[in-house]
Design a protein around this motif. Structure first.
Motif, PDB file in Angstrom:
ATOM      1  N   ASP A   1     -12.287 -12.576 -16.840  1.00  0.00           N
ATOM      2  CA  ASP A   1     -12.950 -12.843 -15.557  1.00  0.00           C
ATOM      3  C   ASP A   1     -13.015 -11.591 -14.685  1.00  0.00           C
ATOM      4  O   ASP A   1     -14.013 -11.357 -13.995  1.00  0.00           O
ATOM      5  N   PHE A   2     -11.958 -10.781 -14.716  1.00  0.00           N
ATOM      6  CA  PHE A   2     -11.951  -9.563 -13.901  1.00  0.00           C
ATOM      7  C   PHE A   2     -13.020  -8.587 -14.382  1.00  0.00           C
ATOM      8  O   PHE A   2     -13.780  -8.034 -13.583  1.00  0.00           O
TER       9      PHE A   2
ATOM     10  N   THR B   1     -15.673  -9.225 -16.163  1.00  0.00           N
ATOM     11  CA  THR B   1     -16.999  -9.785 -15.910  1.00  0.00           C
ATOM     12  C   THR B   1     -17.410  -9.562 -14.463  1.00  0.00           C
ATOM     13  O   THR B   1     -18.581  -9.270 -14.171  1.00  0.00           O
ATOM     14  N   ALA B   2     -16.456  -9.676 -13.553  1.00  0.00           N
ATOM     15  CA  ALA B   2     -16.745  -9.466 -12.137  1.00  0.00           C
ATOM     16  C   ALA B   2     -17.205  -8.033 -11.865  1.00  0.00           C
ATOM     17  O   ALA B   2     -18.031  -7.790 -10.973  1.00  0.00           O
TER      18      ALA B   2
ATOM     19  N   THR C   1     -20.965  -7.553 -12.078  1.00  0.00           N
ATOM     20  CA  THR C   1     -21.792  -8.324 -11.156  1.00  0.00           C
ATOM     21  C   THR C   1     -21.761  -7.692  -9.773  1.00  0.00           C
ATOM     22  O   THR C   1     -20.678  -7.334  -9.285  1.00  0.00           O
TER      23      THR C   1
ATOM     24  N   ASP D   1     -21.080  -7.173  -6.167  1.00  0.00           N
ATOM     25  CA  ASP D   1     -20.103  -7.840  -5.298  1.00  0.00           C
ATOM     26  C   ASP D   1     -19.234  -8.844  -6.057  1.00  0.00           C
ATOM     27  O   ASP D   1     -18.531  -9.654  -5.447  1.00  0.00           O
ATOM     28  N   GLY D   2     -19.283  -8.792  -7.375  1.00  0.00           N
ATOM     29  CA  GLY D   2     -18.518  -9.753  -8.168  1.00  0.00           C
ATOM     30  C   GLY D   2     -17.022  -9.592  -8.008  1.00  0.00           C
ATOM     31  O   GLY D   2     -16.299 -10.593  -7.941  1.00  0.00           O
ATOM     32  N   LEU D   3     -16.555  -8.343  -7.919  1.00  0.00           N
ATOM     33  CA  LEU D   3     -15.120  -8.119  -7.794  1.00  0.00           C
ATOM     34  C   LEU D   3     -14.612  -8.626  -6.451  1.00  0.00           C
ATOM     35  O   LEU D   3     -13.550  -9.247  -6.366  1.00  0.00           O
TER      36      LEU D   3
ATOM     37  N   ASP E   1     -15.887 -11.034  -4.667  1.00  0.00           N
ATOM     38  CA  ASP E   1     -15.876 -12.492  -4.742  1.00  0.00           C
ATOM     39  C   ASP E   1     -14.704 -12.982  -5.581  1.00  0.00           C
ATOM     40  O   ASP E   1     -14.056 -13.978  -5.243  1.00  0.00           O
ATOM     41  N   PHE E   2     -14.426 -12.277  -6.670  1.00  0.00           N
ATOM     42  CA  PHE E   2     -13.324 -12.659  -7.548  1.00  0.00           C
ATOM     43  C   PHE E   2     -11.997 -12.608  -6.806  1.00  0.00           C
ATOM     44  O   PHE E   2     -11.171 -13.525  -6.913  1.00  0.00           O
TER      45      PHE E   2
ATOM     46  N   ASP F   1     -11.594 -15.415  -4.135  1.00  0.00           N
ATOM     47  CA  ASP F   1     -11.601 -16.807  -4.596  1.00  0.00           C
ATOM     48  C   ASP F   1     -10.244 -17.484  -4.463  1.00  0.00           C
ATOM     49  O   ASP F   1     -10.163 -18.711  -4.482  1.00  0.00           O
TER      50      ASP F   1
ATOM     51  N   ARG G   1      -7.656 -17.731  -9.190  1.00  0.00           N
ATOM     52  CA  ARG G   1      -8.538 -17.053 -10.135  1.00  0.00           C
ATOM     53  C   ARG G   1      -7.949 -17.064 -11.539  1.00  0.00           C
ATOM     54  O   ARG G   1      -8.154 -16.162 -12.326  1.00  0.00           O
TER      55      ARG G   1
END
Length: 219
Positions: free
Chosen positions: A65-66, A68-69, A72, A74-76, A78-79, A82, A85
């Protein structure tokens, strides 16, 4: 005179017996309190060990998941925002294993799972019960008295978020488009540690996760 002295001694003897019995009772009572404190400390140690082990296991399972973030926009961010996680199934199993190694067992929290997310969603809370009671003593009920304890271990991101790349100004001078090929992301972490993370290399997660995330007991 002699008869009176003997009479005084005879009257004092029961008092001595009562005093000795009282002192013995206090000694056994203090021993019981000490044993109860030792059982309580053992349960707390088991809870601490179980929570830390569960949080470390959760950190180990965050790799996919990390990474993948990182791919993306701003994925990190958002991760990290959250809160929860990570999954709890395997970390809770690990918590149970470590609790048992320390003569305790995890107890369901609120009638549900053996562990739960920490108050801020960034850790794991574990509650345990000692396997051994205080035992028989001069204080009634201690033979069925077990110690309970709880602990929360936090998974803390210890690095700065990487700076966003500036948007292009449209003057690429006809150069070739590099496409969407993932590139390593650099992080500056506490203590001056610097690390580059390749979003496509999950094999290194066990090593780099210890730099990116610290695991410690909550204050």
């Amino acid at each position: 005179m002699t008869a009176r002295l003997r009479g005084d001694r005879g009257q004092a003897f029961p008092i001595y017996i009562v005093m000795v019995a009282g002192l013995l009772f206090l000694a056994f009572a203090f021993f019981t309190v000490g044993k109860a404190s030792a059982v309580r400390n053992g349960a707390q140690g088991a809870a601490d060990a179980a929570a830390l082990a569960a949080a470390q296991d959760a950190r180990d399972g965050m790799g996919t998941d990390f990474l993948t973030a990182l791919l993306t926009p701003d994925g990190l961010r958002d991760f990290l925002d959250d809160g929860v996680r990570f999954g709890l199934a395997h970390p809770c199993y690990v918590a149970g294993v470590f609790a048992e190694k320390n003569r305790a067992e995890v107890t369901p929290i609120g009638g549900g799972s053996a562990c739960s997310p920490g108050p801020e969603g960034d850790g794991i809370t574990v509650e345990v019960k000692s396997l051994d009671p205080v035992g028989k003593s001069v204080i009634p009920g201690t033979e069925e008295k077990y110690a309970t304890a709880s602990a929360t271990a936090v998974i803390e991101f210890r690095c700065l978020l990487p700076e966003e790349e500036p948007e292009g100004d449209g003057s690429d001078e006809g150069g070739e488009d590099e496409g969407d090929e993932p590139v390593p992301v650099a992080f500056d972490c506490d203590g001056g540690d610097q690390i580059e993370v390749d979003p496509t290399d999950l094999d290194r997660w066990d090593t780099i996760s210890k730099t990116l995330f610290a695991v410690h007991l909550a204050d």
